[in-house]
Design a protein around this motif. Structure first.
Motif, PDB file in Angstrom:
ATOM      1  N   ALA A   1      27.165  49.057  39.007  1.00  0.00           N
ATOM      2  CA  ALA A   1      25.773  48.744  39.350  1.00  0.00           C
ATOM      3  C   ALA A   1      24.992  48.422  38.108  1.00  0.00           C
ATOM      4  CB  ALA A   1      25.223  50.103  39.820  1.00  0.00           C
ATOM      5  N   ALA A   2      25.150  48.830  37.081  1.00  0.00           N
ATOM      6  CA  ALA A   2      24.420  48.450  36.078  1.00  0.00           C
ATOM      7  C   ALA A   2      24.813  46.925  35.525  1.00  0.00           C
ATOM      8  CB  ALA A   2      24.569  49.320  34.632  1.00  0.00           C
ATOM      9  N   GLY A   3      25.906  46.741  35.506  1.00  0.00           N
ATOM     10  CA  GLY A   3      26.356  45.387  35.464  1.00  0.00           C
ATOM     11  C   GLY A   3      25.844  44.046  36.385  1.00  0.00           C
ATOM     12  N   GLY A   4      25.813  44.618  37.623  1.00  0.00           N
ATOM     13  CA  GLY A   4      25.160  43.808  38.685  1.00  0.00           C
ATOM     14  C   GLY A   4      23.781  43.660  38.380  1.00  0.00           C
ATOM     15  N   LEU A   5      23.075  44.779  38.128  1.00  0.00           N
ATOM     16  CA  LEU A   5      21.661  44.624  37.959  1.00  0.00           C
ATOM     17  C   LEU A   5      21.421  43.688  36.594  1.00  0.00           C
ATOM     18  CD1 LEU A   5      20.466  48.299  38.467  1.00  0.00           C
ATOM     19  CD2 LEU A   5      20.130  46.195  39.846  1.00  0.00           C
ATOM     20  N   LEU A   6      21.954  43.696  35.531  1.00  0.00           N
ATOM     21  CA  LEU A   6      22.097  43.015  34.260  1.00  0.00           C
ATOM     22  C   LEU A   6      22.272  41.505  34.829  1.00  0.00           C
ATOM     23  CD1 LEU A   6      23.668  45.051  31.489  1.00  0.00           C
ATOM     24  CD2 LEU A   6      21.167  44.364  31.786  1.00  0.00           C
ATOM     25  N   LEU A   7      23.228  41.058  35.335  1.00  0.00           N
ATOM     26  CA  LEU A   7      23.558  39.882  35.915  1.00  0.00           C
ATOM     27  C   LEU A   7      22.481  39.498  36.746  1.00  0.00           C
ATOM     28  CD1 LEU A   7      27.589  40.023  36.985  1.00  0.00           C
ATOM     29  CD2 LEU A   7      26.502  38.800  34.909  1.00  0.00           C
ATOM     30  N   ASN A   8      21.905  40.216  37.678  1.00  0.00           N
ATOM     31  CA  ASN A   8      20.862  39.598  38.605  1.00  0.00           C
ATOM     32  C   ASN A   8      19.599  39.378  37.689  1.00  0.00           C
ATOM     33  OD1 ASN A   8      19.438  38.820  40.905  1.00  0.00           O
ATOM     34  ND2 ASN A   8      18.767  40.786  40.973  1.00  0.00           N
ATOM     35  N   ARG A   9      19.433  39.932  36.599  1.00  0.00           N
ATOM     36  CA  ARG A   9      18.458  39.861  35.690  1.00  0.00           C
ATOM     37  C   ARG A   9      18.649  38.593  34.872  1.00  0.00           C
ATOM     38  NH1 ARG A   9      14.881  44.076  31.803  1.00  0.00           N
ATOM     39  NH2 ARG A   9      13.663  42.503  31.197  1.00  0.00           N
ATOM     40  N   ALA A  10      19.696  38.365  34.411  1.00  0.00           N
ATOM     41  CA  ALA A  10      19.898  37.072  33.547  1.00  0.00           C
ATOM     42  C   ALA A  10      19.956  36.004  34.465  1.00  0.00           C
ATOM     43  CB  ALA A  10      21.261  37.465  32.971  1.00  0.00           C
ATOM     44  N   ARG A  11      20.394  36.015  35.718  1.00  0.00           N
ATOM     45  CA  ARG A  11      19.985  34.999  36.514  1.00  0.00           C
ATOM     46  C   ARG A  11      18.740  34.523  36.746  1.00  0.00           C
ATOM     47  NH1 ARG A  11      19.175  34.641  41.732  1.00  0.00           N
ATOM     48  NH2 ARG A  11      19.246  36.625  42.204  1.00  0.00           N
ATOM     49  N   ARG A  12      17.895  35.616  37.027  1.00  0.00           N
ATOM     50  CA  ARG A  12      16.369  35.368  37.178  1.00  0.00           C
ATOM     51  C   ARG A  12      15.809  34.643  35.720  1.00  0.00           C
ATOM     52  NH1 ARG A  12      13.621  40.205  38.380  1.00  0.00           N
ATOM     53  NH2 ARG A  12      15.546  41.442  38.590  1.00  0.00           N
TER      54      ARG A  12
END
Length: 105
Positions: free
Chosen positions: A88-99
Protein backbone atom coordinates in the motif's frame (compact mmCIF):
# COMPACT_ATOMS: atom_id res chain seq x y z
CA UNK A 1 -77.73 21.72 -25.41
CA UNK A 2 -76.46 19.23 -27.94
CA UNK A 3 -74.44 21.93 -29.71
CA UNK A 4 -72.74 22.95 -26.43
CA UNK A 5 -71.77 19.35 -25.72
CA UNK A 6 -70.11 18.96 -29.12
CA UNK A 7 -68.22 22.28 -28.70
CA UNK A 8 -67.02 21.17 -25.28
CA UNK A 9 -65.97 17.77 -26.66
CA UNK A 10 -64.11 19.46 -29.52
CA UNK A 11 -62.24 21.75 -27.09
CA UNK A 12 -61.45 18.78 -24.84
CA UNK A 13 -60.18 16.84 -27.87
CA UNK A 14 -57.93 19.73 -28.91
CA UNK A 15 -56.69 20.08 -25.36
CA UNK A 16 -56.05 16.36 -25.17
CA UNK A 17 -54.22 16.39 -28.51
CA UNK A 18 -52.11 19.35 -27.41
CA UNK A 19 -51.29 17.70 -24.08
CA UNK A 20 -50.34 14.48 -25.88
CA UNK A 21 -48.00 16.41 -28.21
CA UNK A 22 -46.40 18.13 -25.20
CA UNK A 23 -45.85 14.78 -23.47
CA UNK A 24 -44.34 13.24 -26.61
CA UNK A 25 -41.99 16.21 -26.94
CA UNK A 26 -40.99 15.86 -23.28
CA UNK A 27 -40.29 12.14 -23.73
CA UNK A 28 -38.15 12.83 -26.80
CA UNK A 29 -36.17 15.43 -24.87
CA UNK A 30 -35.65 12.97 -22.01
CA UNK A 31 -34.36 10.37 -24.48
CA UNK A 32 -31.89 12.88 -25.88
CA UNK A 33 -30.78 13.80 -22.36
CA UNK A 34 -30.24 10.12 -21.54
CA UNK A 35 -28.15 9.61 -24.68
CA UNK A 36 -26.01 12.65 -23.87
CA UNK A 37 -25.55 11.50 -20.26
CA UNK A 38 -24.57 8.00 -21.44
CA UNK A 39 -21.98 9.48 -23.80
CA UNK A 40 -20.54 11.62 -21.00
CA UNK A 41 -20.44 8.59 -18.69
CA UNK A 42 -18.56 6.53 -21.27
CA UNK A 43 -16.09 9.34 -21.85
CA UNK A 44 -15.54 9.85 -18.10
CA UNK A 45 -15.04 6.14 -17.41
CA UNK A 46 -12.78 5.44 -20.40
CA UNK A 47 -9.60 5.54 -18.32
CA UNK A 48 -11.10 3.19 -15.73
CA UNK A 49 -12.14 0.78 -18.46
CA UNK A 50 -8.65 0.88 -19.96
CA UNK A 51 -7.13 0.14 -16.54
CA UNK A 52 -9.53 -2.74 -16.00
CA UNK A 53 -8.65 -4.21 -19.39
CA UNK A 54 -4.96 -3.95 -18.50
CA UNK A 55 -5.60 -5.85 -15.26
CA UNK A 56 -7.51 -8.52 -17.17
CA UNK A 57 -4.54 -8.98 -19.51
CA UNK A 58 -2.28 -9.82 -16.59
CA UNK A 59 -4.76 -11.78 -14.51
CA UNK A 60 -2.72 -14.97 -14.78
CA UNK A 61 0.25 -13.23 -13.18
CA UNK A 62 -2.03 -11.67 -10.57
CA UNK A 63 -3.42 -15.11 -9.69
CA UNK A 64 0.09 -16.50 -9.47
CA UNK A 65 1.26 -13.66 -7.22
CA UNK A 66 -1.85 -13.98 -5.05
CA UNK A 67 -1.27 -17.71 -4.69
CA UNK A 68 2.33 -17.13 -3.68
CA UNK A 69 1.24 -14.58 -1.08
CA UNK A 70 -1.38 -16.96 0.26
CA UNK A 71 1.09 -19.80 0.47
CA UNK A 72 3.58 -17.59 2.31
CA UNK A 73 0.92 -16.28 4.67
CA UNK A 74 -0.07 -19.80 5.68
CA UNK A 75 3.42 -20.36 7.02
CA UNK A 76 3.71 -16.95 8.73
CA UNK A 77 0.35 -15.12 9.08
CA UNK A 78 1.90 -11.89 10.39
CA UNK A 79 4.01 -11.48 7.28
CA UNK A 80 0.96 -11.00 5.05
CA UNK A 81 -0.07 -7.90 6.98
CA UNK A 82 3.48 -6.57 6.76
CA UNK A 83 3.57 -7.18 2.99
CA UNK A 84 0.16 -5.55 2.54
CA UNK A 85 1.29 -2.42 4.38
CA UNK A 86 4.44 -2.21 2.28
CA UNK A 87 2.49 -2.73 -0.94
CA UNK A 88 0.00 0.00 0.00
CA UNK A 89 2.79 2.42 0.84
CA UNK A 90 4.58 1.56 -2.40
CA UNK A 91 1.41 2.09 -4.40
CA UNK A 92 0.84 5.47 -2.81
CA UNK A 93 4.44 6.49 -3.50
CA UNK A 94 4.19 5.38 -7.13
CA UNK A 95 0.96 7.31 -7.57
CA UNK A 96 2.51 10.45 -6.08
CA UNK A 97 5.61 10.10 -8.25
CA UNK A 98 3.41 9.73 -11.33
CA UNK A 99 1.50 12.92 -10.46
CA UNK A 100 4.73 14.84 -9.88
CA UNK A 101 6.14 13.66 -13.22
CA UNK A 102 2.94 14.72 -14.99
CA UNK A 103 3.24 18.20 -13.48
CA UNK A 104 6.82 18.52 -14.70
CA UNK A 105 5.87 17.72 -18.29
Amino acid sequence: MNRRATDRDRRAGQSRTQRKAELIAAIEQQRIDILVAAERWQHASASLDAGWQQLRRYRGLIYLGGGALLLGSLRRPGSLLHIAKQAAAGGLLLNRARRILQQLR
